[in-house]
Design an enzyme around this catalytic site. Structure first.
Site, mmCIF file in Angstrom:
data_model
loop_
_atom_site.group_PDB
_atom_site.id
_atom_site.type_symbol
_atom_site.label_atom_id
_atom_site.label_comp_id
_atom_site.label_asym_id
_atom_site.label_seq_id
_atom_site.Cartn_x
_atom_site.Cartn_y
_atom_site.Cartn_z
ATOM 1 N N LYS A 94 -25.756 30.844 2.812
ATOM 2 C CA LYS A 94 -26.450 31.927 2.096
ATOM 3 C C LYS A 94 -25.520 33.128 1.873
ATOM 4 O O LYS A 94 -25.450 33.660 0.774
ATOM 5 C CB LYS A 94 -27.707 32.333 2.884
ATOM 6 C CG LYS A 94 -28.523 33.425 2.211
ATOM 7 C CD LYS A 94 -29.964 33.411 2.646
ATOM 8 C CE LYS A 94 -30.205 34.083 3.974
ATOM 9 N NZ LYS A 94 -29.978 35.550 3.932
ATOM 10 N N ARG A 122 -22.127 36.171 -2.266
ATOM 11 C CA ARG A 122 -20.800 36.685 -2.653
ATOM 12 C C ARG A 122 -20.209 35.865 -3.798
ATOM 13 O O ARG A 122 -19.387 36.370 -4.562
ATOM 14 C CB ARG A 122 -19.881 36.681 -1.421
ATOM 15 C CG ARG A 122 -20.304 37.773 -0.395
ATOM 16 C CD ARG A 122 -19.961 37.405 1.014
ATOM 17 N NE ARG A 122 -20.208 38.450 1.995
ATOM 18 C CZ ARG A 122 -21.379 38.664 2.617
ATOM 19 N NH1 ARG A 122 -22.436 37.903 2.347
ATOM 20 N NH2 ARG A 122 -21.499 39.628 3.512
ATOM 21 N N GLY A 147 -32.143 41.323 2.091
ATOM 22 C CA GLY A 147 -31.393 42.459 2.616
ATOM 23 C C GLY A 147 -29.935 42.407 2.187
ATOM 24 O O GLY A 147 -29.319 43.440 1.893
ATOM 25 N N ARG A 159 -37.216 47.962 5.490
ATOM 26 C CA ARG A 159 -35.962 47.846 6.248
ATOM 27 C C ARG A 159 -35.045 49.045 5.974
ATOM 28 O O ARG A 159 -35.083 49.624 4.892
ATOM 29 C CB ARG A 159 -35.268 46.512 5.900
ATOM 30 C CG ARG A 159 -36.105 45.333 6.388
ATOM 31 C CD ARG A 159 -35.482 44.018 6.046
ATOM 32 N NE ARG A 159 -34.240 43.795 6.768
ATOM 33 C CZ ARG A 159 -33.431 42.762 6.538
ATOM 34 N NH1 ARG A 159 -33.750 41.884 5.604
ATOM 35 N NH2 ARG A 159 -32.323 42.612 7.231
ATOM 36 N N SER A 213 -22.478 45.547 11.164
ATOM 37 C CA SER A 213 -23.191 44.924 10.040
ATOM 38 C C SER A 213 -22.237 44.538 8.926
ATOM 39 O O SER A 213 -21.562 45.385 8.333
ATOM 40 C CB SER A 213 -24.246 45.902 9.496
ATOM 41 O OG SER A 213 -24.646 45.489 8.203
ATOM 42 N N ASP A 254 -28.352 35.855 13.419
ATOM 43 C CA ASP A 254 -29.479 35.173 12.763
ATOM 44 C C ASP A 254 -30.019 33.992 13.571
ATOM 45 O O ASP A 254 -31.012 33.373 13.186
ATOM 46 C CB ASP A 254 -29.046 34.669 11.381
ATOM 47 C CG ASP A 254 -28.807 35.823 10.412
ATOM 48 O OD1 ASP A 254 -29.365 36.913 10.635
ATOM 49 O OD2 ASP A 254 -28.058 35.631 9.440
ATOM 50 N N LYS A 301 -34.498 43.047 11.167
ATOM 51 C CA LYS A 301 -34.233 41.910 10.281
ATOM 52 C C LYS A 301 -35.443 41.701 9.361
ATOM 53 O O LYS A 301 -36.241 42.607 9.179
ATOM 54 C CB LYS A 301 -33.934 40.665 11.117
ATOM 55 C CG LYS A 301 -32.603 40.755 11.832
ATOM 56 C CD LYS A 301 -31.466 40.760 10.834
ATOM 57 C CE LYS A 301 -30.127 41.053 11.484
ATOM 58 N NZ LYS A 301 -29.077 41.272 10.504
ATOM 59 N N ARG A 326 -37.740 40.695 14.733
ATOM 60 C CA ARG A 326 -37.587 39.340 15.292
ATOM 61 C C ARG A 326 -37.706 39.309 16.798
ATOM 62 O O ARG A 326 -38.190 38.323 17.362
ATOM 63 C CB ARG A 326 -36.238 38.744 14.885
ATOM 64 C CG ARG A 326 -36.265 38.167 13.518
ATOM 65 C CD ARG A 326 -35.060 37.312 13.194
ATOM 66 N NE ARG A 326 -35.201 36.872 11.804
ATOM 67 C CZ ARG A 326 -34.208 36.655 10.978
ATOM 68 N NH1 ARG A 326 -32.959 36.825 11.374
ATOM 69 N NH2 ARG A 326 -34.440 36.240 9.749
ATOM 70 N N ARG A 377 -36.746 32.482 9.251
ATOM 71 C CA ARG A 377 -36.124 31.883 10.445
ATOM 72 C C ARG A 377 -37.129 31.707 11.578
ATOM 73 O O ARG A 377 -37.005 30.808 12.400
ATOM 74 C CB ARG A 377 -34.906 32.705 10.879
ATOM 75 C CG ARG A 377 -33.839 32.769 9.783
ATOM 76 C CD ARG A 377 -32.467 33.102 10.304
ATOM 77 N NE ARG A 377 -31.604 33.536 9.217
ATOM 78 C CZ ARG A 377 -30.959 32.734 8.370
ATOM 79 N NH1 ARG A 377 -31.054 31.427 8.485
ATOM 80 N NH2 ARG A 377 -30.199 33.225 7.400
#
Ligand code: S3P
Length: 432
Positions: free
Chosen positions: A20, A25, A92, A120, A163, A315, A342, A346, A390
């Site tokens: 992903k 990118r 995000g 977020r 991040s 993740d 997230k 989570r 997830r």
């Protein structure tokens, strides 16, 4: 969606989709390069489709056929002002990366998203960009973002929050900014943007200084197009890895998986827990490390993971928590504050749903403690996902081990792994 217990074995060769992070990118960087790029194995999930639609809306020609996408980039300043706001759904990564890129364009734009994305934090990207004189307004630190496109000022940015999304947003802003922008990173985060920018001949230089990573990028240099083979996603593989580990006599083969060392924390953690995984055919593709993996049913041990490892597997906590539930002693996962911001909170959702499955667990500060038990009495059959892909997939794996589990919202799985249910059932899962 209902996940039912299976007899004993998960086996076969599931098809894992493209990574992903690399897929986002692979749309963004070719779109601002000068020429045509062919992308193979791009993940066509909701999140990446939002990125792709944003660039189509900004005038980039993107052709799609079966397993191939062709992006016709026209250069750093070729994007057109979108005729409407850019809606990025749940993504995000799209939001943070595009904020950086759009801040340095010659037009104004507005970014919106779904309910989860709209709650977020976005100041983590708008604040460092404002040091480059970007003009971005948020609504109480969240979406919608109004971005005033303008020439930015090169600067030195010290990134405090670990991040890759923040780092990548700044990198994209610096591409179209005169002079040298310097980024100081204190924690290791995934480096797919740096790797891809190098292969597109960006003027980028990376050094290490006292445990800090220093990235220097000279802007206003056009990018040279390059074809990309997107490797398969380790984060998506993790659901199959853990499913195989917790079922006796399992054997699963996963092919062409990205094992970039800034992303491989889940493998280090599972190895610590005694997982039987063999790595075959290690190779380099598009400057990313990939391999095939064979995973066998294993007796897992408890373990303690520190906050530094968390950055390499941020993740994977939903699914490693499922693995921890079947270990032979307590697992302690430390330093998980970032899990709270997230696609859902989570950390809370992992705890809440594990408790519903009869697993003894608690949160202390930012640390999660999981005490496996021998018998699982399902206290409440419904897993609450808060539309987090997830969480949904991790608890589908849980259901295959402990008995019927109902997952309240399965559609969110399309965020990252549209064929998950089909592939999980193919290897022996039991999902309706
Ligand atoms: C991503 C970075 C990580 C990760 C997300 C994808 C990326 O987010 O959780 O799923 O592609 O750069 P953070 O940068 O917020 O840690």
């Amino acid at each position: 969606m209902i996940s039912e217990k299976i007899k004993d074995t998960i086996s076969g060769t599931p098809i894992i989709p493209g990574d992903k992070s690399i897929s986002h990118r692979s749309i963004i960087i070719p779109s601002i390069s000068q020429g045509v790029c062919e992308i193979n194995n791009l993940l066509k999930s909701d999140d990446v489709i939002h990125t792709m639609n944003a660039f189509k809306e900004m005038g980039v020609k993107i052709e799609e056929s079966d397993n191939k996408v062709i992006v016709h980039g026209l250069g750093l300043n070729s994007l057109k002002r979108p005729s409407k706001e850019i809606y990025l759904g749940n993504s995000g990564t799209s939001a943070r990366l595009l904020t950086g890129l759009l801040a340095s364009q010659s037009f104004d734009s507005k970014i919106t998203g779904d309910k989860s994305l709209s709650s977020r934090p976005m100041k983590r990207i708008s604040d460092p960009l404002s040091q480059m004189q970007a003009v971005i307004s948020t609504v109480n630190g969240c979406l919608p973002l109004e971005i005033k496109g303008k020439d930015l000022k090169n600067s030195t940015i010290d990134i405090k929050i670990p991040s890759a999304q923040i780092k990548s947003g700044i990198l994209l802003a610096s591409l179209n900014t005169s002079g040298t922008t310097k980024i100081i990173e204190h924690n290791v985060t995934r480096d797919h943007t740096e790797i891809m920018l190098k292969s597109f001949n960006a003027d980028i230089n990376i050094d290490k200084e006292n445990n800090k990573k220093i990235i220097q990028i000279n802007g206003k240099k056009e990018l040279t197009p390059n074809n990309i083979d997107v490797p398969c996603d380790l984060s998506s593989s993790a659901f199959f890895i853990v499913a195989a580990l917790i079922h006796k006599n399992s054997k699963v083969l996963l092919k062409n998986i990205n094992i970039n060392p800034t992303r491989n924390g889940i493998l280090i953690a599972l190895e610590k827990m005694g997982a039987n995984i063999s790595y075959i055919n290690k190779r380099i593709s598009n400057n990313e490390q990939v391999c095939d993996m064979e995973v066998f049913g294993s007796d897992l041990n408890g373990c303690e993971l520190d906050g530094d490892l968390a950055k390499l597997m941020i993740d994977e906590y939903p699914i490693i928590s499922v693995a921890a539930s079947f270990a032979n002693s307590t697992c302690i996962f430390r330093g998980l504050s970032e899990l709270r911001v997230k696609e859902s909170d989570r950390l809370e959702l992992i705890k809440k749903n594990l408790l519903r499955c009869g697993v003894d667990c608690k949160i202390e500060g930012d640390d999660l403690f999981i005490n496996p038990s021998k018998t699982y009495s399902i206290k409440d059959h419904t897993i609450q996902t808060n539309y987090d892909h997830r969480i949904a997939m991790a608890f589908a794996v849980m259901g295959s081990k402990i008995g019927q589990i109902k997952i309240d919202e399965a559609n969110c799985i399309k965020t990252s792994f549209p064929n998950f249910i089909e592939e999980f059932n193919k290897v022996g899962g039991n999902i309706n």
